[in-house]
Design an enzyme around this catalytic site. Structure first.
Site, short mmCIF file in Angstrom:
data_model
loop_
_atom_site.label_atom_id
_atom_site.label_comp_id
_atom_site.label_asym_id
_atom_site.label_seq_id
_atom_site.Cartn_x
_atom_site.Cartn_y
_atom_site.Cartn_z
N ASP A 83 0.87 -1.18 0.00
CA ASP A 83 0.00 0.00 0.00
C ASP A 83 0.90 1.23 0.00
OD1 ASP A 83 -2.60 1.50 0.49
OD2 ASP A 83 -1.49 2.06 2.29
N ASP A 113 1.11 5.13 0.68
CA ASP A 113 0.40 6.21 1.38
C ASP A 113 1.19 7.50 1.20
OD1 ASP A 113 -0.86 7.91 3.12
OD2 ASP A 113 -1.13 6.43 4.69
N GLU A 123 1.23 11.35 0.99
CA GLU A 123 0.43 12.51 1.41
C GLU A 123 1.20 13.80 1.17
OE1 GLU A 123 -1.21 11.93 5.37
OE2 GLU A 123 -1.33 9.78 5.07
#
Length: 608
Positions: A378, A380, A382
């Site tokens: 995954d 992530d 940001e």
């Protein structure tokens, strides 16, 4: 997994009269007047936030406005909301949103933007008329088209037709809206929508636009259910994704271990676990806390299977406990999540060589010592081409390039997913990168539909941090789950690749006297690990819910005001997720739940 706010600074106001708005009145020659006030609402040195407020000072309703102004060289708009803003050099133009209704006499409407530079606006015009407060001839907006009818419905398409709208100067075209988001603009009274998901509910409406670019009221809605069923082996089918984050650092102060997933009953109620977080450094995937992940020794009473670790075994720590958890739950999948709020800065370097990044991640995730523990990765980040803890300028294609390279390396047998922003505003984070393109390489997106509002705005207004829908008085229109999902769908991301996010914690303020949302505050409410944030398992008894707004609970106890999700609000959100055809839901994170896992249970039951 955090959503952040804009910086706060002083206020300066520049009042400018605004004359030229198009009047909406029964007679074609009706006239009215208007004014506008420009305010620099924030200034953080390297940039600023501005706002125009238009007020109808006439006696007729206003509709279909276009504001124009000039900025001096070096000053420009970087993003905007509640208006469509474009420019030609230093000349800027803002048009009302297609969904904006008429502005009643005496009423006002605002739109805002972020910018860079130090100059102020000049040469204000609206529809070509100087901003002197004068009168402007009116023009009636189009009527509502007829309610669409649906035919030729298949697994992935539908044909729509509707009755024509009328206008005193002629209808130019029609906007077709699916689930409230525009999917097409056509000049005829029919449209065929394709690329839909089998066995899914959709709602269609139509809106007319005249030759002056005014939009009329939206038509009635027609409900469509596509034929067929989604493959039950895929997200969005019979088995919805029910995913929870397990934090690597939770084994310390929080004293939350993999065994807690068993004792709470949560492990049997989720389909996937994201292990958070691996780091991203030097353009590569690296370990986060290797001691917690692979070396921490567990005694028999702490271990998932009741067997203690030994000093000479090749793998200990969380990874070994996850291996034991999967042995007890053979259908459970585990992904290793990289990045997060603190460690996303490394993605900028990774985007320069996506293939090298993907190779490093594959080598780490598929390390023979723990390859059997993980079923995928995954990402992530940001946020790609936008600002989180730091700002990134990798470009619109960076996320697509990174996910494509990652999928190529990990292949079809591994899961590849990404956690993304839920910023539904125009020009916001979801407009900064090619999320539709990136989705082609991903199994799903974890849409972080929480942390919209919080005590980083220390004086309030109080607001739910995870609103499902908008409500009167919301501090920032577009900061809702529904807006984020609609925006992603409108970009072409399949609903089945979208997971709704739930926070297992609350955000709160102190110094609050008002029970309802919108109250003022003096700062963040006290929290055990961080000011302004507290676990659900604490709040359910320390500050029980006193009301709900926008599908989220809120609580006012003493001088503290909190918002958080409860089993009841989660049930309603899961029902909404199913009605939207979403692939399921995820949450941040396990340790915020009660010892019997009541929030995980609510998600599991709600997605059956």
């Amino acid at each position: 997994m955090r959503f952040r706010h804009r910086a706060v600074a002083g206020l300066t106001t520049l009042l400018l009269p605004l004359a030229a708005l198009v009047g909406l009145a029964a007679p074609a020659d009706a006239a009215t007047t208007a004014t506008a006030a420009y305010t620099k609402t924030q200034d953080w040195g390297t940039g600023f936030e501005g706002k125009w407020t238009v007020k109808n000072t006439g006696t007729s309703a206003l509709n279909g406005w276009t504001v124009e102004w000039d900025f001096p060289s070096g000053t420009k708009v970087t993003s905007a909301w509640d208006a469509d803003v474009t420019n030609s050099g230093d000349h800027w133009t803002a048009k009302n949103k297609s969904w904006a209704g008429p502005l009643a006499p005496g009423a006002s409407v605002s739109f805002g933007f972020n910018g860079t530079g130090s100059g102020g606006p000049s040469g204000c015009k609206l529809n070509g008329v100087s901003c002197d407060g004068g009168t402007v001839p009116g023009d009636t907006a189009p009527s509502a088209p007829g309610t669409p009818t649906a035919s030729a419905i298949t697994d992935t398409s539908v044909k729509l037709a509707w009755g024509a709208a009328t206008d005193d100067k002629g209808v130019k075209n029609y906007d077709v809206l699916r689930d409230g988001a525009k999917v097409a603009t056509v000049t005829t009274t029919s449209y065929s929508d394709t690329g839909l998901t089998p066995g899914t509910d959709y709602s269609y409406t139509v809106q007319a636009r005249d030759t002056a670019d005014q939009t009329g009221p939206v038509s009635g809605a027609v409900k469509v259910h596509t034929t067929g069923t989604t493959d039950p082996g895929e997200p969005g089918g019979g088995d919805k994704v029910k995913l929870g984050y397990f934090t690597e650092w939770g084994v310390y102060d929080r004293n939350y271990h993999v065994k807690n997933l068993v004792s709470s009953g949560s492990a049997s109620k989720v389909t996937h676990i994201n292990y958070a977080f691996g780091n991203v450094q030097g353009g590569k995937c690296t370990m986060g806390d290797s001691y917690a992940a692979t070396d921490k020794a567990y005694t028999a009473d702490q271990s998932v299977d009741g067997v203690a670790d030994t000093w000479d075994q090749p793998l200990r720590g969380n990874f070994n406990q996850l291996r034991k958890l999967k042995a007890k739950n053979p259908n459970l999948k585990v992904l290793w999540s990289f990045g997060g709020w603190t460690w996303s800065g490394g993605f900028t370097e990774a985007a320069k060589n996506p293939a090298a990044f993907a190779q490093s991640c594959y080598d780490l995730v598929e390390d023979p010592r723990w390859a059997d523990v993980f079923d995928g990765i995954d990402l992530d980040w940001e946020y790609p081409n936008a600002c989180g803890l730091t700002c990134d300028s990798s470009g619109q294609a960076a996320l697509k390039n990174l996910t494509s390279a990652t999928r190529t390396k990990f292949g079809s047998k591994n899961l590849v997913t990404a956690a993304i922003s839920a910023d539904g505003t125009t020009g916001g984070k979801l407009d900064a990168a090619d999320y539709a393109g990136a989705a082609q390489s991903l199994d799903w997106y974890n849409v972080m539909t929480y942390d919209f509002f919080g005590a980083w705005a220390a004086q309030g207004p109080t607001a739910p941090h995870s609103p499902l829908t908008s409500y009167s008085g919301i501090p920032t229109p577009g900061f809702t789950s529904a807006d984020a999902i609609a925006k992603l769908k409108s970009k072409g991301v399949p609903a089945s690749k979208l997971l709704l996010g739930i926070g297992f914690y609350g955000r709160g303020w102190t110094g609050v006297t008002q029970d309802a949302p919108g109250g003022t505050a003096t700062g963040p409410a006290p929290g055990k690990y961080e000011q302004g944030i507290e676990d659900y398992k604490v709040l359910k008894t320390s500050c029980p819910a006193t009301g709900t707004v926008a599908g989220t609970a809120y609580a006012h106890c003493g001088s503290n005001w909190w918002s958080y999700d409860t089993p009841a609000t989660i049930a309603s959100k899961m029902s909404w997720a199913k009605s939207q055809g979403l692939g399921g839901a995820f949450f941040w994170e396990f340790s915020g739940d009660t010892t019997n896992g009541e929030l995980v249970t609510a998600i599991s039951n709600g997605l059956k």
